[in-house]
Design a protein around this motif. Structure first.
Motif, PDB file in Angstrom:
ATOM      1  N   VAL A 257       0.843  -1.204   0.000  1.00 33.36           N
ATOM      2  CA  VAL A 257       0.000   0.000   0.000  1.00 33.36           C
ATOM      3  C   VAL A 257       0.873   1.248   0.000  1.00 33.36           C
ATOM      4  N   GLN A 258       1.920   1.235   0.806  1.00 29.45           N
ATOM      5  CA  GLN A 258       2.820   2.390   0.880  1.00 29.45           C
ATOM      6  C   GLN A 258       3.539   2.610  -0.457  1.00 29.45           C
ATOM      7  N   LYS A 259       3.996   1.551  -1.092  1.00 29.37           N
ATOM      8  CA  LYS A 259       4.675   1.680  -2.387  1.00 29.37           C
ATOM      9  C   LYS A 259       3.733   2.220  -3.457  1.00 29.37           C
TER      10      LYS A 259
ATOM     11  N   MET B 208       3.357   5.915  -2.829  1.00 27.62           N
ATOM     12  CA  MET B 208       4.568   6.626  -3.260  1.00 27.62           C
ATOM     13  C   MET B 208       4.609   6.749  -4.782  1.00 27.62           C
ATOM     14  N   ALA B 209       4.242   5.681  -5.485  1.00 24.41           N
ATOM     15  CA  ALA B 209       4.230   5.719  -6.949  1.00 24.41           C
ATOM     16  C   ALA B 209       3.210   6.730  -7.454  1.00 24.41           C
TER      17      ALA B 209
ATOM     18  N   LEU C  21       4.574  10.210  -6.825  1.00 25.45           N
ATOM     19  CA  LEU C  21       5.625  10.514  -7.787  1.00 25.45           C
ATOM     20  C   LEU C  21       5.035  10.877  -9.143  1.00 25.45           C
ATOM     21  N   GLU C  22       4.028  10.136  -9.566  1.00 20.57           N
ATOM     22  CA  GLU C  22       3.362  10.425 -10.832  1.00 20.57           C
ATOM     23  C   GLU C  22       2.725  11.821 -10.806  1.00 20.57           C
ATOM     24  N   LEU C  23       2.102  12.165  -9.701  1.00 20.76           N
ATOM     25  CA  LEU C  23       1.494  13.485  -9.559  1.00 20.76           C
ATOM     26  C   LEU C  23       2.564  14.576  -9.604  1.00 20.76           C
ATOM     27  N   THR C  24       3.684  14.359  -8.926  1.00 22.42           N
ATOM     28  CA  THR C  24       4.777  15.331  -8.940  1.00 22.42           C
ATOM     29  C   THR C  24       5.307  15.521 -10.355  1.00 22.42           C
ATOM     30  N   ASN C  25       5.463  14.429 -11.097  1.00 18.98           N
ATOM     31  CA  ASN C  25       5.933  14.528 -12.485  1.00 18.98           C
ATOM     32  C   ASN C  25       4.943  15.298 -13.351  1.00 18.98           C
TER      33      ASN C  25
END
Length: 143
Positions: free
Chosen positions: A13-15, A18-19, A22-26
């Motif tokens: 769930v944590q991974k 995080m993914a 990260l996608e949102l940040t990109n």
């Protein structure tokens, strides 16, 4: 459920979170870069491109897949990096650099700047390219 399965489930769930983050940040970074009308590129210190903003992709008439991993100098029809490229100065000094350059293929003058992005140890991790079309200013100065 035993403890190891619970831990594995929490890790999964944590991974996933995080993914997703990260996608949102990109996506946010892409939106910020695309809002800039000048050409902005991000490359490795070996001159291999990672990405451009929309203005860069439009100027070079390439899509992201055609640019990723390509040498920046190949995009302007060269076989090797140009000696006047400010990225050389960035690599040599670790400081921002810039100069005006003329692109004969497009009959365009650019204010070409390069900025280092350093890692925690002070080594150059990336180089930001910034190309601003200054052709109009050159035309005004000639009259």
């Amino acid at each position: 459920m035993d403890r190891s399965r619970q831990k594995n489930r929490r890790d999964i769930v944590q991974k996933r979170k995080m993914a997703k983050d990260l996608e949102l940040t990109n996506l946010q970074l892409g939106a910020v870069l695309d809002a800039i009308p000048d050409i902005i590129g991000i490359m490795n210190p070996d001159f291999r491109m990672l990405r451009y903003n929309k203005a860069g992709y439009d100027f070079f008439n390439r899509n992201p897949d055609a640019v990723n991993g390509c040498y920046c100098f190949q995009l302007v029809g060269l076989e090797n990096p140009a000696e006047e490229c400010p990225a050389y100065d960035v690599i040599e000094t670790g400081q921002p650099a810039g100069r005006e350059v003329y692109d004969a293929h497009t009959n365009t003058w650019f204010d070409l700047r390069a900025y280092p992005v350093l890692d925690q140890t002070g080594s150059i991790r990336y180089i930001i390219q910034h190309l601003r079309d200054v052709t109009r200013q050159h035309q005004i100065e000639q009259f």
